[in-house]
Structure formats: C-alpha cells, structure tokens
Design a protein around this motif. Structure first.
Motif, PDB file in Angstrom:
ATOM      1  N   ILE A 108       0.695  -1.141  -0.401  1.00  0.00           N
ATOM      2  CA  ILE A 108       0.180  -0.112  -0.153  1.00  0.00           C
ATOM      3  C   ILE A 108       1.215   0.872   0.481  1.00  0.00           C
ATOM      4  CG2 ILE A 108      -0.349  -0.194   2.172  1.00  0.00           C
ATOM      5  CD1 ILE A 108      -3.233   0.617   1.966  1.00  0.00           C
ATOM      6  N   LEU A 158      -3.365   0.287  -2.950  1.00  0.00           N
ATOM      7  CA  LEU A 158      -3.194  -1.092  -2.806  1.00  0.00           C
ATOM      8  C   LEU A 158      -2.931  -1.278  -3.533  1.00  0.00           C
ATOM      9  CD1 LEU A 158      -3.098  -2.861   0.212  1.00  0.00           C
ATOM     10  CD2 LEU A 158      -5.921  -3.842  -0.763  1.00  0.00           C
ATOM     11  N   GLN A 171      -6.004  -0.876  -6.091  1.00  0.00           N
ATOM     12  CA  GLN A 171      -7.420  -0.018  -5.272  1.00  0.00           C
ATOM     13  C   GLN A 171      -7.238   1.533  -4.418  1.00  0.00           C
ATOM     14  OE1 GLN A 171     -10.074  -2.460  -1.733  1.00  0.00           O
ATOM     15  NE2 GLN A 171      -8.159  -4.083  -2.845  1.00  0.00           N
ATOM     16  N   PHE A 227      -8.068   4.579  -2.496  1.00  0.00           N
ATOM     17  CA  PHE A 227      -8.765   5.554  -1.665  1.00  0.00           C
ATOM     18  C   PHE A 227      -7.900   6.844  -1.148  1.00  0.00           C
ATOM     19  CE2 PHE A 227      -8.074   1.257  -0.838  1.00  0.00           C
ATOM     20  CZ  PHE A 227      -9.168   0.530  -0.641  1.00  0.00           C
ATOM     21  N   MET A 245      -7.615   6.279   4.805  1.00  0.00           N
ATOM     22  CA  MET A 245      -7.672   5.622   5.968  1.00  0.00           C
ATOM     23  C   MET A 245      -9.353   5.290   5.915  1.00  0.00           C
ATOM     24  SD  MET A 245      -4.629   3.720   6.171  1.00  0.00           S
ATOM     25  CE  MET A 245      -4.622   2.770   8.004  1.00  0.00           C
ATOM     26  N   PHE A 253     -10.358   2.831   4.060  1.00  0.00           N
ATOM     27  CA  PHE A 253      -9.841   1.621   3.940  1.00  0.00           C
ATOM     28  C   PHE A 253     -10.018   0.452   3.839  1.00  0.00           C
ATOM     29  CE2 PHE A 253      -5.842  -0.774   5.326  1.00  0.00           C
ATOM     30  CZ  PHE A 253      -5.870  -1.550   4.050  1.00  0.00           C
ATOM     31  N   LYS A 254     -10.460   1.267   5.503  1.00  0.00           N
ATOM     32  CA  LYS A 254     -11.230   0.192   6.374  1.00  0.00           C
ATOM     33  C   LYS A 254     -12.367  -0.128   6.071  1.00  0.00           C
ATOM     34  CE  LYS A 254     -12.670  -0.005  11.409  1.00  0.00           C
ATOM     35  NZ  LYS A 254     -12.675   1.220  12.742  1.00  0.00           N
ATOM     36  N   SER A 286     -13.844  -0.863   3.484  1.00  0.00           N
ATOM     37  CA  SER A 286     -13.422  -1.909   1.848  1.00  0.00           C
ATOM     38  C   SER A 286     -13.363  -3.129   2.353  1.00  0.00           C
ATOM     39  CB  SER A 286     -12.382  -0.930   0.674  1.00  0.00           C
ATOM     40  OG  SER A 286     -10.945  -1.743   1.666  1.00  0.00           O
TER      41      SER A 286
END
Length: 208
Positions: free
Chosen positions: A76, A136, A146, A148, A199, A202-203, A205
């Motif tokens: 990442i 990511l 991915q 974000f 973030m 991201f969380k 996802s």
C-alpha cells in the motif's frame, strides 16, 4: 482473485520511507487491528520509487507496484501533498520537493510563502487543500489497484504555527477549529486529515 486476498498474505508493505508519514500510518493501522503485519519498506531495504507520474493516483500506484515487486508482498502506498488553487494547484504532486530537494520541509514552506506573498490581498484567505491517495496492490502487476482518496480543506497561513506534524502542517490553517494542523495532536489530526479520511475508506473496504 478476491479484492481482499492480500489479507491472507501475512504481510502488507507500506511503500514509504518518510518518517512523518510512517509514524502517522503506524497509529492509523494500529487502530484497524488488521490480521497482517504492516512493514515499512525501509525495513526491507527497499529504496524510494521514481515518481514520474503526473497525478497523485499515478504516483501512489507506481510506489505500491515498486514495493510489491521487490518484496513479493502486497503493498500500500500513499501519495499526498498540498494543492493551492491560486498557484494552479501547486505544489501538488511536487509538494515533497517543491524547493528542489526532496523532503526539505523548511525550504518547501519558505518557497510556498514566498510564492504566495505577491498574491495575498488584505482580509482574503488563501484556500488550500491537502490531498491523500492510497493505492493498494495485491501484487506488482495487479491490474486493479484499489484507490482510496481523502481531501482536507483549509487555508495557508502567512507564517508557520505549531510544532507538531510535518511537511506543510505549520502553514495549514483550519478556520473552523481556529488552529493550524501543526497545533493538533496526532490523534485529533488522524480523525479528520486527508490521510485519516483515505484510511477510513480503506477500513470500509475491508469490512465489506
């Protein structure tokens, strides 16, 4: 391949050698309680990638692929910076090397203030935004990274305020809080910052 296969890999490489970023990410990742170990690329002797993209998204992907290719692990990466509309979006992707040398925060801040000085008008704020893009990748040639993204809006001060943070934090003013980013605690900053926002996505996802 599932978009979350990386969670079973045991290790996620954080493609950064920036101490300030790594410190913020370590706090953010600790709050996520991920089932993988997050390792900064420097611990694996991975040098910085050559960032020759023309956008935050491109550079984040370049960094993530670079770290993943060398480590053989999912990676990442964060590409972030400050964008000032009256400067046509500069420093933008060149934020870390705005004054010429990569990572010289003091010189970068000085150059930004100098560039803005002739543009300032009495009583008018100079708007700015911090941008963070996280990319990511499951592996180096992942065809579907991915992404974000977080955007944090504020203003640019006429002189530095605060001792916390790094980069342009001392110049980034938050009028609704009446403080600069460098006057915030790490915990408070992480709740609302561009990096904190990215973030959170991201969380989300991971929870899907």
């Amino acid at each position: 391949m599932s978009s979350q296969d990386w969670l079973s890999q045991g290790t996620l490489v954080l493609a950064s050698n920036n101490k300030g970023k790594i410190a913020e990410f370590e706090k953010l990742f600790a709050e996520l309680n991920l089932p993988v170990e997050v390792v900064a690329q420097g611990k694996l002797n991975i040098e910085d990638a050559i960032e020759d993209g023309l956008s935050f998204v491109e550079n984040a992907i370049i960094k993530a692929r670079h770290a993943s290719r060398i480590s053989g692990k999912p990676a990442i990466a964060d590409d972030s910076g400050i964008c000032v509309p009256v400067l046509g979006g500069a420093p933008g992707i060149y934020s870390a090397r705005y004054a010429g040398e990569h990572g010289d925060d003091a010189a970068n801040n000085t150059k930004l203030l100098a560039d803005l000085k002739p543009l300032r008008k009495d009583g008018e704020a100079i708007e700015a935004m911090f941008v963070c893009v996280l990319a990511l990748v499951q592996h180096a040639d992942d065809p579907l990274p991915q992404i974000f993204q977080g955007i944090w809006k504020g203003e640019v001060l006429e002189q530095a305020r605060g001792e916390n943070g790094f980069g342009y934090d001392p110049l980034f003013w938050l009028p609704e809080l009446n403080i600069s980013s460098a006057e915030m605690s790490k915990e408070d900053k992480n709740k609302i910052s561009h990096r904190g926002q990215a973030m959170k996505l991201f969380k989300q996802s991971i929870a899907q």
